[in-house]
Scaffold this motif. Structure first.
Motif, mmCIF file in Angstrom:
data_model
loop_
_atom_site.group_PDB
_atom_site.id
_atom_site.type_symbol
_atom_site.label_atom_id
_atom_site.label_comp_id
_atom_site.label_asym_id
_atom_site.label_seq_id
_atom_site.Cartn_x
_atom_site.Cartn_y
_atom_site.Cartn_z
ATOM 1 N N GLU A 127 -2.892 4.449 -19.003
ATOM 2 C CA GLU A 127 -2.662 3.685 -20.235
ATOM 3 C C GLU A 127 -1.347 4.027 -20.921
ATOM 4 O OE1 GLU A 127 -5.413 5.251 -19.389
ATOM 5 O OE2 GLU A 127 -7.213 4.093 -19.866
ATOM 6 N N MET A 128 -0.652 5.045 -20.449
ATOM 7 C CA MET A 128 0.635 5.401 -21.043
ATOM 8 C C MET A 128 1.775 4.518 -20.525
ATOM 9 S SD MET A 128 1.781 7.504 -23.354
ATOM 10 C CE MET A 128 0.681 8.916 -23.493
ATOM 11 N N LEU A 129 1.501 3.703 -19.524
ATOM 12 C CA LEU A 129 2.530 2.843 -18.930
ATOM 13 C C LEU A 129 3.318 2.020 -19.957
ATOM 14 C CD1 LEU A 129 3.946 1.394 -16.531
ATOM 15 C CD2 LEU A 129 1.903 -0.053 -16.347
ATOM 16 N N PRO A 130 2.682 1.377 -20.952
ATOM 17 C CA PRO A 130 3.456 0.555 -21.913
ATOM 18 C C PRO A 130 4.494 1.323 -22.708
ATOM 19 C CG PRO A 130 1.110 0.026 -22.024
ATOM 20 C CD PRO A 130 1.230 1.267 -21.195
ATOM 21 N N ALA A 131 4.438 2.649 -22.706
ATOM 22 C CA ALA A 131 5.418 3.437 -23.462
ATOM 23 C C ALA A 131 6.850 3.090 -23.072
ATOM 24 C CB ALA A 131 5.171 4.928 -23.245
ATOM 25 N N ASP A 173 -1.461 8.477 -26.360
ATOM 26 C CA ASP A 173 -0.772 8.965 -27.561
ATOM 27 C C ASP A 173 0.747 8.996 -27.384
ATOM 28 O OD1 ASP A 173 0.178 10.510 -29.793
ATOM 29 O OD2 ASP A 173 -1.878 11.214 -30.071
ATOM 30 N N LEU A 174 1.425 8.002 -27.964
ATOM 31 C CA LEU A 174 2.873 7.895 -27.838
ATOM 32 C C LEU A 174 3.598 9.002 -28.608
ATOM 33 C CD1 LEU A 174 3.423 4.029 -28.160
ATOM 34 C CD2 LEU A 174 2.962 5.389 -26.112
ATOM 35 N N VAL A 175 2.999 9.501 -29.663
ATOM 36 C CA VAL A 175 3.624 10.580 -30.429
ATOM 37 C C VAL A 175 3.670 11.859 -29.593
ATOM 38 C CG1 VAL A 175 3.492 11.979 -32.526
ATOM 39 C CG2 VAL A 175 2.935 9.542 -32.620
ATOM 40 N N ASP A 176 2.619 12.115 -28.839
ATOM 41 C CA ASP A 176 2.632 13.254 -27.923
ATOM 42 C C ASP A 176 3.749 13.108 -26.895
ATOM 43 O OD1 ASP A 176 0.451 14.441 -29.138
ATOM 44 O OD2 ASP A 176 -1.003 13.601 -27.738
ATOM 45 N N LEU A 177 3.880 11.909 -26.352
ATOM 46 C CA LEU A 177 4.923 11.662 -25.358
ATOM 47 C C LEU A 177 6.303 11.892 -25.947
ATOM 48 C CD1 LEU A 177 5.878 10.685 -22.571
ATOM 49 C CD2 LEU A 177 5.736 8.334 -23.449
ATOM 50 N N GLU A 178 6.539 11.389 -27.163
ATOM 51 C CA GLU A 178 7.839 11.579 -27.795
ATOM 52 C C GLU A 178 8.134 13.070 -27.999
ATOM 53 O OE1 GLU A 178 10.249 9.853 -31.637
ATOM 54 O OE2 GLU A 178 8.244 10.683 -31.962
ATOM 55 N N ALA A 179 7.134 13.823 -28.433
ATOM 56 C CA ALA A 179 7.329 15.261 -28.644
ATOM 57 C C ALA A 179 7.690 15.954 -27.338
ATOM 58 C CB ALA A 179 6.064 15.869 -29.243
ATOM 59 N N LEU A 180 7.028 15.558 -26.248
ATOM 60 C CA LEU A 180 7.341 16.140 -24.948
ATOM 61 C C LEU A 180 8.757 15.784 -24.511
ATOM 62 C CD1 LEU A 180 6.448 17.653 -22.356
ATOM 63 C CD2 LEU A 180 5.731 15.409 -21.479
ATOM 64 N N LEU A 181 9.157 14.545 -24.705
ATOM 65 C CA LEU A 181 10.498 14.114 -24.318
ATOM 66 C C LEU A 181 11.568 14.895 -25.080
ATOM 67 C CD1 LEU A 181 9.856 10.262 -24.116
ATOM 68 C CD2 LEU A 181 10.399 11.772 -22.196
ATOM 69 N N LYS A 182 11.322 15.141 -26.347
ATOM 70 C CA LYS A 182 12.282 15.919 -27.136
ATOM 71 C C LYS A 182 12.364 17.360 -26.631
ATOM 72 C CE LYS A 182 11.937 13.300 -31.478
ATOM 73 N NZ LYS A 182 11.496 13.325 -32.908
ATOM 74 N N GLN A 183 11.221 17.937 -26.300
ATOM 75 C CA GLN A 183 11.200 19.344 -25.882
ATOM 76 C C GLN A 183 11.720 19.546 -24.457
ATOM 77 O OE1 GLN A 183 7.428 21.393 -26.865
ATOM 78 N NE2 GLN A 183 7.122 19.868 -28.482
ATOM 79 N N THR A 184 11.761 18.488 -23.657
ATOM 80 C CA THR A 184 12.245 18.617 -22.277
ATOM 81 C C THR A 184 13.683 18.147 -22.113
ATOM 82 O OG1 THR A 184 11.152 16.482 -21.826
ATOM 83 C CG2 THR A 184 9.998 18.477 -21.133
#
Length: 209
Positions: free
Chosen positions: A56-60, A33-44
């Motif tokens: 499977e998150m590698l292509p992000a 889930d790339l949207v989850d990753l983006e939300a985490l990046l914003k919050q950190t």
């Protein structure tokens, strides 16, 4: 899904991804889930926490809208089926965003989190993409004690938008005998120790494929 990701995060492009440790506090994100990753990046942002992808998150890392975050520092580990060993060695909390989760080992059960449809008994489940608890856990964990040098890298991002414009060069290489075969490997290995068909296939292919 491909179109939605490209419209949201920009078209994927070939990108070198660091696969060795960077010193500092850290969070690992596995799944799809790339949207989850983006939300985490914003919050950190600005908190001194490095974010790593897994499985499977590698292509992000190939999406401009995600790799613009400097604290998305690299990829840790290999594939989902190796998580029981790799998660145990990661010095920070782990977020599993989609279904590829195995029963956690005791040594990391207190720092693994699920989200969305993922759920395992005894694992804390996050709501509404609020990663506050994960961030606090990362700040209390040791993190990586040093940056590994020389760094290792993998290249990802060979999306059809990047590959198709190179069709003429590929055809020319085939005609000149530089490329003998083209393989598209679209499967993944299993969690059992002997289910390594796709890895073994890739490793055994000739250098001119």
């Amino acid at each position: 899904l491909d179109e939605a990701h490209a419209n949201t995060f920009g078209a994927p492009e070939p990108t070198e991804v660091k696969v060795t440790a960077t010193k500092g506090k850290c969070i690992l994100v596995s799944g799809h889930d790339l949207v989850d990753l983006e939300a985490l990046l914003k919050q950190t942002e600005g908190k001194g926490i490095n974010v790593y992808t897994h499985g499977e998150m590698l292509p992000a890392h190939s999406y401009p809208g995600l790799k613009k975050y400097p604290h998305l520092v690299g990829n840790y580990g290999t594939a989902w089926q190796n998580q029981k060993f790799e998660f145990a060695g990661f010095p920070g909390p782990i977020i599993v965003t989609t279904n590829c989760i195995l029963e956690p080992r005791r040594m990391y059960r207190d720092r693994i989190y699920s989200i969305n449809e993922v759920g395992v008994s005894g694992v804390k489940h996050l709501q509404n993409r609020d990663f506050t608890e994960v961030i606090e856990k990362a700040q209390s964990c040791k993190g990586f004690p040093k940056t590994i040098e020389p760094a290792g890298y993998h290249t990802v991002g060979f999306n059809h938008r990047a590959v198709l414009p190179m069709a003429g060069d590929v055809i020319d290489a085939v005609q000149k005998g530089i490329i003998s075969r083209i393989f598209l490997i679209g499967g993944c290995d299993g969690s059992q120790f002997d289910r390594n068909y796709f890895t073994e296939l890739a490793e055994e292919l000739p250098d001119d494929t």
